[in-house]
Write a protein that holds these residues in place. Sequence first.
Motif, PDB file in Angstrom:
ATOM      1  N   ASP A  14     103.027 -31.029  98.575  1.00  0.00           N
ATOM      2  CA  ASP A  14     102.991 -29.650  98.069  1.00  0.00           C
ATOM      3  C   ASP A  14     104.381 -29.183  97.684  1.00  0.00           C
ATOM      4  O   ASP A  14     104.631 -28.863  96.529  1.00  0.00           O
ATOM      5  CB  ASP A  14     102.387 -28.695  99.093  1.00  0.00           C
ATOM      6  CG  ASP A  14     102.372 -27.255  98.582  1.00  0.00           C
ATOM      7  OD1 ASP A  14     101.968 -27.049  97.425  1.00  0.00           O
ATOM      8  OD2 ASP A  14     102.785 -26.351  99.308  1.00  0.00           O
ATOM      9  N   PRO A  30      97.017 -31.649  97.217  1.00  0.00           N
ATOM     10  CA  PRO A  30      96.564 -30.538  98.061  1.00  0.00           C
ATOM     11  C   PRO A  30      95.202 -29.965  97.696  1.00  0.00           C
ATOM     12  O   PRO A  30      94.589 -29.280  98.515  1.00  0.00           O
ATOM     13  CB  PRO A  30      97.665 -29.490  97.908  1.00  0.00           C
ATOM     14  CG  PRO A  30      98.396 -29.860  96.666  1.00  0.00           C
ATOM     15  CD  PRO A  30      98.285 -31.344  96.528  1.00  0.00           C
ATOM     16  N   ALA A  88     105.529 -33.848 102.937  1.00  0.00           N
ATOM     17  CA  ALA A  88     105.797 -32.558 102.285  1.00  0.00           C
ATOM     18  C   ALA A  88     105.945 -32.685 100.771  1.00  0.00           C
ATOM     19  O   ALA A  88     105.933 -31.671 100.066  1.00  0.00           O
ATOM     20  CB  ALA A  88     107.034 -31.901 102.883  1.00  0.00           C
ATOM     21  N   GLU A 134     100.112 -29.990 103.385  1.00  0.00           N
ATOM     22  CA  GLU A 134     101.027 -31.036 102.929  1.00  0.00           C
ATOM     23  C   GLU A 134     100.799 -32.266 103.816  1.00  0.00           C
ATOM     24  O   GLU A 134     101.341 -32.343 104.921  1.00  0.00           O
ATOM     25  CB  GLU A 134     102.487 -30.575 103.060  1.00  0.00           C
ATOM     26  CG  GLU A 134     102.838 -29.384 102.211  1.00  0.00           C
ATOM     27  CD  GLU A 134     104.292 -28.963 102.352  1.00  0.00           C
ATOM     28  OE1 GLU A 134     104.803 -28.314 101.427  1.00  0.00           O
ATOM     29  OE2 GLU A 134     104.930 -29.285 103.381  1.00  0.00           O
ATOM     30  N   CYS A 181     104.942 -25.419 105.855  1.00  0.00           N
ATOM     31  CA  CYS A 181     105.336 -24.716 104.638  1.00  0.00           C
ATOM     32  C   CYS A 181     105.436 -23.217 104.903  1.00  0.00           C
ATOM     33  O   CYS A 181     104.727 -22.672 105.755  1.00  0.00           O
ATOM     34  CB  CYS A 181     104.282 -24.991 103.561  1.00  0.00           C
ATOM     35  SG  CYS A 181     104.575 -24.176 101.979  1.00  0.00           S
TER      36      CYS A 181
END
Length: 341
Positions: free
Chosen positions: A150, A90, A147, A65, A39
């Motif tokens: 998040d 998260p 992913a 993530e 990220c």
Amino acid sequence: MRAVRVVGYHQDLRMDEVPKPEITGPHDVIVKIGGAGVCRTDIHILEGQWAAKAQVSLPYTIGHENAGWVDAVGSAVTNVAEGDTVILHPLITCGFCRACRSGDDVHCERSQFPGIDTAGGYAEYMKTSARSVVKIDGSLHPADVAALADAGLTAYHAVAKAARRLRPGDRCVVIGAGGLGHIGIQVLEALSPAELIVLDRNPEAVKLALSIGADHGIVADGSEAGQVMELTGGRGAEQVIDFVGEGGSSSQGLAMTRRAGDYHIVGYGEHIDVPAIDLISTEVNIIGNLVGSYNDLVELMALAAAQKVRLHTAKYPLDRFQDALDDLAAGNVRGRAILLP
């Protein structure tokens, strides 16, 4: 086990050998990581932007993530079992504070944030809580959805807010069709009847946006506000969702927002500077967006299982973590970069 750790701000990450996490409490869950998203916040961490807020002791394992398979559970865990495929919310939350009891667990008063202020998922195993694991459909592989924990959850949270205010005939502008934006576009397609206008500086990202649900795609070259006003009859869009939050996107986004409309800021990196009288006279709302709640993640994973949201990914072995970060920083990742332990 192998773990990629922050050893100093303004320094490269380093892979170390560290002890595998162990069950120490009744609600603990150890997850074998099957995919860890890379990220832009990870870049901001290395730049020191989170140092004062997180106050974490270095070195520590980065990565927020995460998805994988349950490896071990504490004595009181009943919602998952060893071998289950899970995605991780998260935050590790307490369950007892007012925010948690209201279902607004993202604002838990005693939360921990793996990858930000405690050990995260750029590793072979990670420790979390039973409150943070979502069992996912067997058709979904951790590396393909990590992913969403998040980037997807943040996009869903912002889009769900906007969708509640959108009606048939309305317009919604999405600024940025990258890692978060391409998820937000798909969620808007699933939740909202509005006409969707997507902006991005990268022509390839605009093409991707059009292929996954955007009604109009605009290459952001400085003329985008004018083009949006033309598409909206000079009135602007009822909802504007800014997944960029830097490089002047906030001023452009506000210029595209209709009177009494909402400008949602998701990406960050610059200051929003607007005269108070402009907000008062137009009744435009500026709405901040953090990551979504546990329930938001459950809803998002239902969309993923129904194949209404698909994550575009570029996958890297864990030992190529630096390549993944460099590619992200250079804008060479379409969708999200995923590390594979």
